[in-house]
Design a protein around this motif. Structure first.
Motif, PDB file in Angstrom:
ATOM      1  N   SER A   1     -21.835 125.209  73.977  1.00 25.91           N
ATOM      2  CA  SER A   1     -23.130 125.568  74.552  1.00 25.91           C
ATOM      3  C   SER A   1     -24.239 124.944  73.718  1.00 25.91           C
ATOM      4  O   SER A   1     -24.002 124.395  72.638  1.00 25.91           O
ATOM      5  CB  SER A   1     -23.291 127.099  74.582  1.00 25.91           C
ATOM      6  N   GLY A   2     -25.451 125.002  74.230  1.00 27.70           N
ATOM      7  CA  GLY A   2     -26.607 124.546  73.477  1.00 27.70           C
ATOM      8  C   GLY A   2     -26.525 123.112  73.006  1.00 27.70           C
ATOM      9  O   GLY A   2     -26.140 122.208  73.757  1.00 27.70           O
ATOM     10  N   LYS A   3     -26.850 122.906  71.749  1.00 31.96           N
ATOM     11  CA  LYS A   3     -26.937 121.557  71.195  1.00 31.96           C
ATOM     12  C   LYS A   3     -25.589 120.861  71.167  1.00 31.96           C
ATOM     13  O   LYS A   3     -25.501 119.644  71.389  1.00 31.96           O
ATOM     14  CB  LYS A   3     -27.538 121.613  69.788  1.00 31.96           C
ATOM     15  N   LEU A   4     -24.501 121.585  70.887  1.00 34.33           N
ATOM     16  CA  LEU A   4     -23.184 120.958  70.851  1.00 34.33           C
ATOM     17  C   LEU A   4     -22.784 120.451  72.233  1.00 34.33           C
ATOM     18  O   LEU A   4     -22.221 119.356  72.364  1.00 34.33           O
ATOM     19  CB  LEU A   4     -22.140 121.947  70.332  1.00 34.33           C
ATOM     20  N   LEU A   5     -23.087 121.224  73.268  1.00 34.24           N
ATOM     21  CA  LEU A   5     -22.800 120.758  74.623  1.00 34.24           C
ATOM     22  C   LEU A   5     -23.695 119.575  74.974  1.00 34.24           C
ATOM     23  O   LEU A   5     -23.276 118.648  75.675  1.00 34.24           O
ATOM     24  CB  LEU A   5     -23.006 121.899  75.629  1.00 34.24           C
ATOM     25  N   GLY A   6     -24.943 119.594  74.466  1.00 34.15           N
ATOM     26  CA  GLY A   6     -25.835 118.455  74.670  1.00 34.15           C
ATOM     27  C   GLY A   6     -25.286 117.187  74.041  1.00 34.15           C
ATOM     28  O   GLY A   6     -25.395 116.093  74.619  1.00 34.15           O
ATOM     29  N   VAL A   7     -24.676 117.311  72.853  1.00 38.98           N
ATOM     30  CA  VAL A   7     -24.059 116.156  72.191  1.00 38.98           C
ATOM     31  C   VAL A   7     -22.898 115.623  73.026  1.00 38.98           C
ATOM     32  O   VAL A   7     -22.729 114.402  73.195  1.00 38.98           O
ATOM     33  CB  VAL A   7     -23.576 116.545  70.778  1.00 38.98           C
ATOM     34  N   LEU A   8     -22.093 116.523  73.581  1.00 39.64           N
ATOM     35  CA  LEU A   8     -20.967 116.101  74.417  1.00 39.64           C
ATOM     36  C   LEU A   8     -21.437 115.410  75.687  1.00 39.64           C
ATOM     37  O   LEU A   8     -20.849 114.407  76.121  1.00 39.64           O
ATOM     38  CB  LEU A   8     -20.102 117.308  74.771  1.00 39.64           C
ATOM     39  N   GLU A   9     -22.499 115.923  76.301  1.00 42.29           N
ATOM     40  CA  GLU A   9     -23.029 115.298  77.512  1.00 42.29           C
ATOM     41  C   GLU A   9     -23.624 113.922  77.190  1.00 42.29           C
ATOM     42  O   GLU A   9     -23.521 112.996  77.990  1.00 42.29           O
ATOM     43  CB  GLU A   9     -24.091 116.198  78.149  1.00 42.29           C
ATOM     44  N   THR A  10     -24.255 113.801  76.029  1.00 38.70           N
ATOM     45  CA  THR A  10     -24.773 112.495  75.601  1.00 38.70           C
ATOM     46  C   THR A  10     -23.630 111.510  75.396  1.00 38.70           C
ATOM     47  O   THR A  10     -23.717 110.334  75.795  1.00 38.70           O
ATOM     48  CB  THR A  10     -25.574 112.640  74.297  1.00 38.70           C
ATOM     49  N   THR A  11     -22.551 111.983  74.782  1.00 38.49           N
ATOM     50  CA  THR A  11     -21.371 111.143  74.585  1.00 38.49           C
ATOM     51  C   THR A  11     -20.811 110.666  75.922  1.00 38.49           C
ATOM     52  O   THR A  11     -20.479 109.489  76.089  1.00 38.49           O
ATOM     53  CB  THR A  11     -20.286 111.923  73.820  1.00 38.49           C
ATOM     54  N   LYS A  12     -20.716 111.584  76.883  1.00 35.16           N
ATOM     55  CA  LYS A  12     -20.190 111.235  78.200  1.00 35.16           C
ATOM     56  C   LYS A  12     -21.070 110.182  78.872  1.00 35.16           C
ATOM     57  O   LYS A  12     -20.577 109.239  79.495  1.00 35.16           O
ATOM     58  CB  LYS A  12     -20.112 112.482  79.077  1.00 35.16           C
ATOM     59  N   MET A  13     -22.391 110.319  78.723  1.00 32.72           N
ATOM     60  CA  MET A  13     -23.324 109.377  79.335  1.00 32.72           C
ATOM     61  C   MET A  13     -23.161 107.978  78.730  1.00 32.72           C
ATOM     62  O   MET A  13     -23.170 106.969  79.443  1.00 32.72           O
ATOM     63  CB  MET A  13     -24.757 109.886  79.131  1.00 32.72           C
ATOM     64  N   ILE A  14     -22.997 107.926  77.415  1.00 33.09           N
ATOM     65  CA  ILE A  14     -22.813 106.637  76.746  1.00 33.09           C
ATOM     66  C   ILE A  14     -21.472 106.023  77.141  1.00 33.09           C
ATOM     67  O   ILE A  14     -21.362 104.805  77.336  1.00 33.09           O
ATOM     68  CB  ILE A  14     -22.909 106.804  75.222  1.00 33.09           C
ATOM     69  N   MET A  15     -20.447 106.865  77.298  1.00 25.87           N
ATOM     70  CA  MET A  15     -19.134 106.350  77.675  1.00 25.87           C
ATOM     71  C   MET A  15     -19.144 105.773  79.090  1.00 25.87           C
ATOM     72  O   MET A  15     -18.415 104.809  79.370  1.00 25.87           O
ATOM     73  CB  MET A  15     -18.091 107.458  77.565  1.00 25.87           C
ATOM     74  N   VAL A  16     -19.927 106.345  79.982  1.00 30.34           N
ATOM     75  CA  VAL A  16     -20.074 105.761  81.323  1.00 30.34           C
ATOM     76  C   VAL A  16     -20.586 104.331  81.197  1.00 30.34           C
ATOM     77  O   VAL A  16     -20.070 103.407  81.839  1.00 30.34           O
ATOM     78  CB  VAL A  16     -21.029 106.605  82.191  1.00 30.34           C
ATOM     79  N   PHE A  17     -21.578 104.140  80.357  1.00 26.72           N
ATOM     80  CA  PHE A  17     -22.120 102.793  80.150  1.00 26.72           C
ATOM     81  C   PHE A  17     -21.083 101.876  79.506  1.00 26.72           C
ATOM     82  O   PHE A  17     -20.877 100.737  79.966  1.00 26.72           O
ATOM     83  CB  PHE A  17     -23.366 102.847  79.274  1.00 26.72           C
ATOM     84  N   VAL A  18     -20.435 102.335  78.440  1.00 27.29           N
ATOM     85  CA  VAL A  18     -19.501 101.492  77.692  1.00 27.29           C
ATOM     86  C   VAL A  18     -18.378 100.975  78.586  1.00 27.29           C
ATOM     87  O   VAL A  18     -18.065  99.768  78.601  1.00 27.29           O
ATOM     88  CB  VAL A  18     -18.914 102.271  76.491  1.00 27.29           C
ATOM     89  N   LEU A  19     -17.776 101.867  79.374  1.00 27.98           N
ATOM     90  CA  LEU A  19     -16.626 101.459  80.181  1.00 27.98           C
ATOM     91  C   LEU A  19     -17.046 100.620  81.382  1.00 27.98           C
ATOM     92  O   LEU A  19     -16.338  99.668  81.749  1.00 27.98           O
ATOM     93  CB  LEU A  19     -15.860 102.706  80.624  1.00 27.98           C
ATOM     94  N   CYS A  20     -18.181 100.948  81.995  1.00 29.13           N
ATOM     95  CA  CYS A  20     -18.676 100.099  83.095  1.00 29.13           C
ATOM     96  C   CYS A  20     -19.057  98.718  82.566  1.00 29.13           C
ATOM     97  O   CYS A  20     -18.782  97.697  83.209  1.00 29.13           O
ATOM     98  CB  CYS A  20     -19.880 100.758  83.773  1.00 29.13           C
ATOM     99  N   ALA A  21     -19.688  98.678  81.392  1.00 33.82           N
ATOM    100  CA  ALA A  21     -20.068  97.397  80.804  1.00 33.82           C
ATOM    101  C   ALA A  21     -18.845  96.578  80.414  1.00 33.82           C
ATOM    102  O   ALA A  21     -18.830  95.354  80.587  1.00 33.82           O
ATOM    103  CB  ALA A  21     -20.950  97.635  79.570  1.00 33.82           C
ATOM    104  N   LEU A  22     -17.814  97.249  79.906  1.00 38.55           N
ATOM    105  CA  LEU A  22     -16.585  96.532  79.539  1.00 38.55           C
ATOM    106  C   LEU A  22     -15.961  95.874  80.763  1.00 38.55           C
ATOM    107  O   LEU A  22     -15.557  94.700  80.711  1.00 38.55           O
ATOM    108  CB  LEU A  22     -15.595  97.503  78.895  1.00 38.55           C
ATOM    109  N   PHE A  23     -15.892  96.611  81.876  1.00 38.77           N
ATOM    110  CA  PHE A  23     -15.314  96.034  83.086  1.00 38.77           C
ATOM    111  C   PHE A  23     -16.174  94.876  83.594  1.00 38.77           C
ATOM    112  O   PHE A  23     -15.644  93.837  84.002  1.00 38.77           O
ATOM    113  CB  PHE A  23     -15.183  97.103  84.174  1.00 38.77           C
ATOM    114  N   ALA A  24     -17.502  95.059  83.579  1.00 41.36           N
ATOM    115  CA  ALA A  24     -18.399  93.995  84.048  1.00 41.36           C
ATOM    116  C   ALA A  24     -18.253  92.743  83.189  1.00 41.36           C
ATOM    117  O   ALA A  24     -18.252  91.614  83.703  1.00 41.36           O
ATOM    118  CB  ALA A  24     -19.843  94.495  84.031  1.00 41.36           C
TER     119      ALA A  24
END
Length: 309
Positions: free
Chosen positions: A217-240
């Motif tokens: 919850s709170g800040k720790l969940l915010g860190v996890l959501e930030t990680t997920k957002m960056i991973m969306v970029f990383v994997l889409c960029a890798l495929f591109a």
């Protein structure tokens, strides 16, 4: 002058927000759900605002909330999300963004380890809460990880065989035509890594609340959501970069990169919206059959392409 590659984490966060919004928008359109307009006339600004930044608003809201630590949790419960975020940020440095990255002769191997440790830290952090939902989510995540890593590694190593290098920069190209089997294997692996349908089993809300993230919850969940957002970029960029890149430079490099990024996001979003969730036994059985077979075909095609054709 600063190396452009060191700007990749900031770019990943900003573009990751836009990609996350795009995935939501695709899902809404495929399912015929009409939400607020994206852009409104100036006279309507007091009624509503653009929803493009909604993923960012969600994260900022989490950082403003209280963080509750279960009394059964160990220190790894707190360390896990931050270590996962560190791995995701480091991964952005090795994935070319508009052609810019830290280029080592074995950058592909480094990226493998960073992506692997990112999810391992989330697993360790989640199960450290002693929540039964997190334990079930951790088991499911581990099973998917074991079934998915082989096709992912073989799919990318097929390009390494074709180009005779482990440098991501040196194997960039429009390899969708050179090795379509590798492209398909990597695309399916990305669906699993991003927990998109039909592979959102480790965090199935209707079954195990949120799986590994149930007690966050709170800040720790915010860190996890930030990680997920960056991973969306990383994997889409890798495929591109690996399969949709056309050699270019300057503004054209960014145009090609963003086009490939959006195209990859579009395909992932459509698949995520059209399919229902697998059961864990169905998912692992399917991964050990179809993607594994496709990745083996990718290796065979790469060997044929390099040494015979």
């Amino acid at each position: 002058m600063i190396d452009a590659a060191w700007l990749n984490p900031g770019i990943a966060f900003i573009v990751g927000i836009l990609l996350s919004f795009k995935l939501r928008k695709i899902s809404a359109r495929v399912q015929s759900r009409r939400g607020p307009l994206t852009w409104l006339p100036a006279c309507w600004h007091d009624i509503n605002k653009s929803k493009v930044l909604q993923p960012l608003y969600d994260i900022l809201k989490l950082f403003s909330k209280q963080t509750i630590i279960p009394h059964t949790a160990t220190p790894l419960f707190i360390a896990g999300p931050y270590l996962a975020l560190a791995c995701a940020i480091a991964a952005t440095l090795f994935v070319p963004v508009g052609g810019a990255s830290i280029d080592y002769p074995f950058s592909l191997v480094i990226l493998f380890y960073l992506l692997l440790f990112e999810i391992l830290f989330i697993i360790v952090g989640g199960i450290s809460s002693a929540s039964p939902f997190a334990a079930i989510g951790g088991v499911r995540e581990t099973e998917l990880l074991l079934a998915n890593e082989i096709p992912f590694i073989l799919g990318t190593f097929a390009l390494a065989i074709t180009y005779g290098t482990l440098s991501i920069k040196d194997m960039m190209g429009f390899n969708l035509l050179v090795n379509p089997f590798a492209a398909l294997a990597v695309l399916l692996a990305i669906l699993v890594k991003l927990h998109m349908k039909p592979f959102d089993i480790p965090e199935a809300d209707s079954e195990i609340v949120g799986g590994l993230t149930t007690e966050y919850s709170g800040k720790l969940l915010g860190v996890l959501e930030t990680t997920k957002m960056i991973m969306v970029f990383v994997l889409c960029a890798l495929f591109a970069d690996l399969f949709l890149w056309v050699p270019s430079s300057g503004i054209y490099a960014w145009a090609v990169f963003l086009t490939g990024l959006i195209a990859t996001c579009l395909v992932l979003g459509i698949i995520n919206s059209l399919f229902a969730r697998f059961r864990i036994d169905q998912a692992t059985r399917w991964l050990f059959k179809i993607p594994l077979l496709v990745s083996v075909l990718a290796i065979g095609w790469a060997v044929l392409w390099r040494y015979v054709l």
